[in-house]
Structure formats: structure tokens, C-alpha cells
Motif scaffolding. Structure first.
Motif, short mmCIF file in Angstrom:
data_model
loop_
_atom_site.label_atom_id
_atom_site.label_comp_id
_atom_site.label_asym_id
_atom_site.label_seq_id
_atom_site.Cartn_x
_atom_site.Cartn_y
_atom_site.Cartn_z
N GLU A 186 0.84 -1.20 0.00
CA GLU A 186 0.00 0.00 0.00
C GLU A 186 0.87 1.26 0.00
OE1 GLU A 186 -3.14 2.32 -0.46
OE2 GLU A 186 -3.14 0.14 -0.57
N ILE A 187 2.01 1.21 0.70
CA ILE A 187 2.95 2.34 0.66
C ILE A 187 3.41 2.57 -0.77
CG2 ILE A 187 5.21 3.17 1.39
CD1 ILE A 187 4.82 1.61 4.00
N GLU A 188 3.76 1.49 -1.44
CA GLU A 188 4.23 1.58 -2.83
C GLU A 188 3.12 2.10 -3.74
OE1 GLU A 188 7.63 -1.89 -2.94
OE2 GLU A 188 5.54 -2.46 -3.26
N ASN A 189 1.90 1.67 -3.50
CA ASN A 189 0.77 2.15 -4.30
C ASN A 189 0.59 3.66 -4.14
OD1 ASN A 189 -1.71 1.82 -5.91
ND2 ASN A 189 -2.77 2.28 -3.99
N THR A 190 0.76 4.14 -2.90
CA THR A 190 0.65 5.57 -2.63
C THR A 190 1.78 6.34 -3.32
OG1 THR A 190 -0.40 5.16 -0.50
CG2 THR A 190 0.62 7.32 -0.81
N LEU A 191 3.00 5.80 -3.26
CA LEU A 191 4.15 6.47 -3.86
C LEU A 191 4.05 6.54 -5.37
CD1 LEU A 191 7.02 5.00 -1.67
CD2 LEU A 191 6.08 7.30 -1.58
N GLY A 192 3.26 5.65 -5.95
CA GLY A 192 3.13 5.65 -7.40
C GLY A 192 2.18 6.71 -7.93
N LYS A 193 1.51 7.42 -7.04
CA LYS A 193 0.56 8.44 -7.47
C LYS A 193 1.26 9.77 -7.73
CE LYS A 193 -3.32 6.24 -5.09
NZ LYS A 193 -4.36 6.37 -4.05
N GLN A 194 0.61 10.61 -8.53
CA GLN A 194 1.21 11.85 -9.00
C GLN A 194 1.57 12.80 -7.86
OE1 GLN A 194 -1.11 13.90 -11.91
NE2 GLN A 194 0.49 15.38 -12.41
N ARG A 195 0.70 12.95 -6.88
CA ARG A 195 0.95 13.89 -5.80
C ARG A 195 1.37 13.18 -4.51
NH1 ARG A 195 -3.90 18.45 -6.42
NH2 ARG A 195 -3.37 19.08 -8.56
N SER A 196 2.17 12.17 -4.67
CA SER A 196 2.61 11.39 -3.51
C SER A 196 3.59 12.20 -2.67
CB SER A 196 3.27 10.10 -3.97
OG SER A 196 4.40 10.38 -4.78
N SER A 197 3.73 11.80 -1.42
CA SER A 197 4.67 12.47 -0.51
C SER A 197 6.09 12.27 -1.00
CB SER A 197 4.51 11.90 0.91
OG SER A 197 3.21 12.13 1.39
N LYS A 198 6.91 13.29 -0.85
CA LYS A 198 8.30 13.22 -1.28
C LYS A 198 9.22 12.84 -0.14
CE LYS A 198 7.17 14.23 -5.42
NZ LYS A 198 7.10 13.11 -6.39
N VAL A 199 8.69 12.83 1.08
CA VAL A 199 9.44 12.36 2.26
C VAL A 199 8.57 11.32 2.96
CG1 VAL A 199 10.51 12.96 4.45
CG2 VAL A 199 10.61 14.58 2.53
N VAL A 200 9.13 10.14 3.19
CA VAL A 200 8.41 9.07 3.88
C VAL A 200 9.24 8.64 5.09
CG1 VAL A 200 7.46 6.75 3.72
CG2 VAL A 200 7.34 8.28 1.74
N ILE A 201 8.66 8.79 6.28
CA ILE A 201 9.35 8.41 7.52
C ILE A 201 8.69 7.14 8.05
CG2 ILE A 201 9.96 9.14 9.86
CD1 ILE A 201 9.81 12.03 8.88
N ILE A 202 9.49 6.09 8.22
CA ILE A 202 8.96 4.80 8.65
C ILE A 202 9.43 4.50 10.07
CG2 ILE A 202 9.01 2.31 8.22
CD1 ILE A 202 9.18 2.90 5.25
N ASP A 203 8.48 4.46 10.98
CA ASP A 203 8.73 4.28 12.40
C ASP A 203 8.05 2.98 12.86
OD1 ASP A 203 9.11 4.50 15.10
OD2 ASP A 203 7.98 6.36 15.36
N ASN A 204 8.71 1.82 12.77
CA ASN A 204 10.15 1.67 12.64
C ASN A 204 10.49 0.39 11.89
OD1 ASN A 204 10.25 -0.62 14.54
ND2 ASN A 204 9.86 0.92 16.12
N THR A 205 11.79 0.12 11.75
CA THR A 205 12.24 -1.02 10.95
C THR A 205 11.87 -2.36 11.56
OG1 THR A 205 14.41 -0.93 12.05
CG2 THR A 205 14.18 0.26 9.97
N THR A 206 11.70 -2.42 12.88
CA THR A 206 11.35 -3.68 13.52
C THR A 206 10.03 -4.22 12.99
OG1 THR A 206 12.53 -3.08 15.55
CG2 THR A 206 10.86 -4.80 15.73
#
Length: 212
Positions: A105-125
Motif C-alpha cells: 500500500e505504501i508503494e501504491n501511494t508512492l506511485g501516485k502523482q501527488r505522492s509524498s516526497k518524504v516518507v518516515i517509517i517508524d520503525n524497521t522492527t
């Protein structure tokens, strides 16, 4: 068979990059980094990682739309407390707070035209099974105009789990949080950013200042 694509020095020097025009203490520690690639923020629990990451997220959102994925805490009371402690602007619509979201779903969002240019993922675990080396290489190729910032817990002075250590190796900027002070290193000027100077001084028992 694919050909190797080479460029020459003149072409390299003519390339332009989208960067953050930081000023003040942000610029002294981070420089003017590119809006792309990977950063890592790590530290032991209750040292100020989320507090700092939220303050960083709001600052980055003044330049680029930013999505903060609160995968571990979600929108719980503890996360709400961290949000209030960071004193963020609740009317800031350029900073989106979302709970755990599957990688697809993150990838689907990033594929859109007005997607966020900064993605902070909290956390790697939380994403330890999905954020593999092939996946991160894919993201670096596919989302070349997106900055990914990963948060990781710390164990024995290093990010815990293989995914955290991998992110550290790939990161352009690495920020270790301890005692409400953020020690910045990597491909940047480096230095110290203090989350709360009074409390940090109590922790270190010294006059710690911004970007020392």
C-alpha cells in the motif's frame, strides 16, 4: 544484453539535484541534502527518537509533503503525547500521520502523482521481513525523487536487527539519538542537534549546545 550506460565528467557536473535549502542549525548539521535516498535515525528506547523524528518531519514538510508512518505506536495515546511534546502544528496539512501500512500500500501511494516526497517509517522492527536488501535497492531505483527516513531501535551501540544495520549501511545521513541529543554523521557536515537543551544538559551533565 543491456549495455552499460556511462557519462563523462562534464555531464556529471551539469547534473542538477533537488535539495533541502536548510538554514541555521539544520544546515550546520545536515547541510543541504538531496530530496532522495535513505536516512536512518536510531537509538535506545525513551531517548527521544520519536520526539525528534516528529520535529524533523514537520520541518521537512515546510519544503516537501511528508508522510510519517507510525507503524509501532499507531495513533495511540503515547504517540499523541509525543506529538504534543514536539509542539507540532495540528493544522499542518503537508504532514500526514498514518498508522501501520503494508509495504504494498505504501508503494501504491508512492506511485501516485501527488505522492509524498518524504516518507518516515517508524520503525524497521515492524517491517523487518519486508524491508530486505532487494526491496531497498528497488526503492532506490524506482522512487528516485523520494527521501525515505527509517527509525530503528538500538542494541549494543548499533541499530538492532539485520534490517536496521542494512539501512545504516545504505543511509546518506545517520542520526543517533541519546539523552535528547541527536548525533549526526554521514555524507553531511555532521554535529549535534539538541531536542530539549535543558533536559539534555541534565543527561550529559555538561553544557551541550546545538551543533557542537
Amino acid at each position: 544484453m543491456a549495455r552499460i550506460k556511462a557519462i563523462y565528467g562534464k555531464q556529471l557536473l551539469e547534473k542538477t539535484y533537488k535539495t533541502f535549502p536548510f538554514e541555521g542549525e539544520w544546515a550546520r548539521a545536515l547541510g543541504n541534502p538531496e530530496v532522495a535516498g535513505f536516512w536512518l535515525i536510531y537509538g535506545k528506547e525513551k531517548q527521544g527518537k520519536t520526539w525528534f523524528s516528529l520535529k524533523l518531519a514537520e520541518h521537512l514538510s515546510t519544503y516537501e509533503t511528508t508522510m510519517y508512518i507510525s507503524a509501532e505506536q499507531g495513533t495511540s495515546k503515547t504517540f499523541q503525547d509525543a506529538y504534543m511534546r514536539a509542539q507540532l502544528d495540528p493544522f499542518n496539512r503537508r504532514l500526514k500521520i498514518v498508522p501501520y501500512t503494508e509495504i504494498a500500500e505504501i508503494e501504491n501511494t508512492l506511485g501516485k502523482q501527488r505522492s509524498s516526497k518524504v516518507v518516515i517509517i517508524d520503525n524497521t522492527t515492524i517491517y523487518k521481513d519486508e524491508l530486505t536488501a532487494p526491496k531497498l535497492r528497488e526503492w532506490s531505483r524506482k522512487y528516485r525523487n523520494t527521501l525515505f527516513i527509517f527509525l530503528s531501535h538500538e542494541e549494543k551501540g548499533e541499530p538492532d536487527l539485520a534490517v536496521g544495520r542494512l539501512c545504516k549501511k545504505l543511509a546518506e545521513i545517520v542520526i543517533r539519538v541519546e539523552g535528547l541529543a541527536c548525533h549526526v554523521s554521514g555524507r553531511c557536515p555532521g554535529g549535534t542537534l539538541v531536542i530539549d537543551e535543558e533536559k539534555a544538559q541534565l543527561y550529559y551533565d555538561t553544557n551541550i549546545t546545538l551543533n557542537t
